[in-house]
Design a protein around this motif. Structure first.
Motif, PDB file in Angstrom:
ATOM      1  N   GLU A  77       0.768  -1.140   0.249  1.00  0.00           N
ATOM      2  CA  GLU A  77      -0.062   0.229  -0.181  1.00  0.00           C
ATOM      3  C   GLU A  77       1.085   1.164   0.068  1.00  0.00           C
ATOM      4  OE1 GLU A  77      -3.124   0.046   2.822  1.00  0.00           O
ATOM      5  OE2 GLU A  77      -2.657  -2.153   3.091  1.00  0.00           O
ATOM      6  N   PHE A  81       1.182   4.083  -2.879  1.00  0.00           N
ATOM      7  CA  PHE A  81       1.051   5.729  -2.638  1.00  0.00           C
ATOM      8  C   PHE A  81       2.150   6.362  -3.301  1.00  0.00           C
ATOM      9  CE2 PHE A  81      -2.072   5.654   1.070  1.00  0.00           C
ATOM     10  CZ  PHE A  81      -2.823   4.794   0.552  1.00  0.00           C
ATOM     11  N   ASP A  82       3.771   5.833  -2.937  1.00  0.00           N
ATOM     12  CA  ASP A  82       4.778   6.598  -3.339  1.00  0.00           C
ATOM     13  C   ASP A  82       5.094   6.475  -4.492  1.00  0.00           C
ATOM     14  OD1 ASP A  82       7.012   7.703  -2.345  1.00  0.00           O
ATOM     15  OD2 ASP A  82       8.282   6.070  -2.583  1.00  0.00           O
ATOM     16  N   ALA A  88      -2.262   9.223  -8.470  1.00  0.00           N
ATOM     17  CA  ALA A  88      -3.012   8.222  -7.426  1.00  0.00           C
ATOM     18  C   ALA A  88      -4.329   7.714  -7.797  1.00  0.00           C
ATOM     19  CB  ALA A  88      -3.161   9.161  -6.167  1.00  0.00           C
ATOM     20  N   ASP A  91      -7.157   6.357  -2.415  1.00  0.00           N
ATOM     21  CA  ASP A  91      -7.367   7.394  -1.580  1.00  0.00           C
ATOM     22  C   ASP A  91      -6.876   6.987  -0.144  1.00  0.00           C
ATOM     23  OD1 ASP A  91      -8.581   9.149  -3.665  1.00  0.00           O
ATOM     24  OD2 ASP A  91     -10.199   7.794  -3.355  1.00  0.00           O
ATOM     25  N   VAL A 108       3.824  10.160   2.455  1.00  0.00           N
ATOM     26  CA  VAL A 108       2.914   9.653   1.681  1.00  0.00           C
ATOM     27  C   VAL A 108       1.310   9.904   1.985  1.00  0.00           C
ATOM     28  CG1 VAL A 108       4.307   7.854   0.322  1.00  0.00           C
ATOM     29  CG2 VAL A 108       3.027   7.317   2.129  1.00  0.00           C
ATOM     30  N   SER A 109       1.378  10.436   3.329  1.00  0.00           N
ATOM     31  CA  SER A 109       0.030  10.401   4.033  1.00  0.00           C
ATOM     32  C   SER A 109      -0.281  11.867   4.252  1.00  0.00           C
ATOM     33  CB  SER A 109       0.351   9.573   5.642  1.00  0.00           C
ATOM     34  OG  SER A 109       1.115  10.398   6.370  1.00  0.00           O
ATOM     35  N   ASN A 268      -3.948   8.810   1.652  1.00  0.00           N
ATOM     36  CA  ASN A 268      -3.054   9.086   0.745  1.00  0.00           C
ATOM     37  C   ASN A 268      -2.589  10.485   0.518  1.00  0.00           C
ATOM     38  OD1 ASN A 268      -1.438   9.233  -1.484  1.00  0.00           O
ATOM     39  ND2 ASN A 268      -2.443   7.755  -2.950  1.00  0.00           N
ATOM     40  N   LYS A 269      -1.535  11.130   0.759  1.00  0.00           N
ATOM     41  CA  LYS A 269      -1.056  12.665   0.534  1.00  0.00           C
ATOM     42  C   LYS A 269      -1.498  12.889  -0.976  1.00  0.00           C
ATOM     43  CE  LYS A 269       2.985  15.669   0.104  1.00  0.00           C
ATOM     44  NZ  LYS A 269       4.405  15.786   0.361  1.00  0.00           N
ATOM     45  N   ALA A 271      -4.184  11.999  -2.716  1.00  0.00           N
ATOM     46  CA  ALA A 271      -5.646  11.285  -2.915  1.00  0.00           C
ATOM     47  C   ALA A 271      -6.329  12.274  -3.908  1.00  0.00           C
ATOM     48  CB  ALA A 271      -6.262  11.362  -1.734  1.00  0.00           C
TER      49      ALA A 271
END
Length: 354
Positions: A77, A81-82, A88, A91, A108-109, A268-269, A271
């Motif tokens: 996961e 995200f990365d 992306a 989300d 990434v958050s 997700n940063k 999203a």
């Protein structure tokens, strides 16, 4: 646990960020912004795990959010995200406790503190709101009563030493459940996050006695009768028991020590639907969302602040069983130890089976 579009135009990216910030902590504004986005895409949050199905159905019925999930591991996961960044496709995700800080470190958050934030224990959340455990897992035994005589059924880790049955813990090298099982055993023998040697010694002894099973304690192996005693998260054990045959299996927390960890959502940063993701987290930490998790045999993080319906409480183990369980006290130390654990397991335990 859990299996497995180039960057947006600048204008739409700016609009998206503005929408996310405008929502802030105003729940009505957040709900309105989420409705406009209309979709929330998750990873590692499949219907059957912790009754996520109930949560997604509620979010669809209450807020009109469409949903899709791709099942994958915690590490996958964060890597997704990365790798995708502004392109992306996800989300929100659900990862093991140790992976919350990793998501923050990899940047990434994004943070969101639900309105029930103060009822989440300090040990179970990031001070800035990047992660917070929504539900806990405590290492338990699942015992096949058809294969293990009543007088031999273990109640403690120490009991394992004198049994005749085989013990299945799974792949310590890849599974968080199995690694936490070693830590839980270590705690019962006075070890801790920095010292898992006592746990390794127990499993080495089992391997020497030819009583360590290499079977992974899953619903499939349990149903086939391939596991006599399994080491699992309590919510997995309870779910497996109820899905196969409640009369055939016993699930209990070892009374001489166990470890409590859990799972956290990460938003997700990058999203595409950040407000829908935040609304999902808000709902997950609400009374209704916490009860949904309990329906899936997961112990809600706000358990002490909830009055669970009797039929839902029956899906969980009694509170009294958790007396000797303790939360991970030092996540950073455990993260470092868990990275070394696969090699130690191979060199000290598995070698005894060859």
């Amino acid at each position: 646990m859990k299996k497995f579009f180039m960057a947006s135009l600048l204008g739409s990216a700016i609009a998206l960020c503005s929408s996310a910030m405008a929502a802030g902590t105003d729940l009505k504004a957040l709900e309105d912004a989420a409705r406009k986005e209309g979709t929330v895409n998750s990873v590692g949050m499949p219907d059957a795990w912790a009754n996520w199905k109930g949560t997604w159905e509620d979010l669809a019925n209450k807020y009109g959010l469409k949903h899709s999930d791709t099942d994958m591991s915690s590490a996958q996961e964060i890597a997704k995200f990365d790798a995708e960044k502004d392109n992306a496709s996800a989300d929100i995700g659900d990862v093991g406790a140790a992976f919350g800080p990793i998501a923050v470190a990899k940047d990434v958050s994004q943070p969101y503190k639900p309105s029930t934030w103060d009822q989440v224990p300090d040990w179970a959340k990031d001070k800035d709101g990047h992660w917070a455990l929504a539900y806990t897992g405590t290492i338990a035994f699942i015992i096949n009563k058809d294969l293990v005589k009543e007088e031999e059924r273990p109640k403690t880790w120490h009991d394992l030493e004198k049994g005749k049955y085989k013990v299945a813990i799974g792949d310590v090298g890849t599974a968080a459940q199995a690694a936490n099982g070693v830590l839980a055993a270590a705690i019962a023998y006075k070890g801790d996050e920095s010292n898992v040697a006592p746990g390794l010694q127990l499993f080495t002894k089992l391997a020497q006695q030819k009583r360590l099973s290499l079977a992974n304690p899953t619903i499939q192996t349990l149903e086939k009768g391939e596991v006599e005693v399994g080491v699992v998260w309590d919510f997995n054990g309870l779910s497996y028991r109820d899905q196969i045959d409640p009369k055939r299996f016993e699930v209990l927390i070892p009374s001489d020590g166990s470890i409590t960890s859990g799972y956290t959502t990460i938003i997700n940063k990058y999203a595409k639907h950040p407000n829908a993701a935040k609304l999902a987290r808000e709902y997950i930490f609400s009374d209704a969302g916490q009860i949904n998790l309990a329906k899936g045999h997961a112990r809600p993080i706000r358990a002490e602040h909830l009055k669970l319906p009797a039929d839902v409480q029956a899906k969980l183990l009694p509170n009294a069983q958790y007396g000797a369980a303790q939360p991970i006290k030092n996540a950073e130390v455990w993260e470092a130890t868990s990275k070394k654990l696969p090699q130690m397991w191979q060199e000290q335990v598995i070698i005894e089976m060859e």
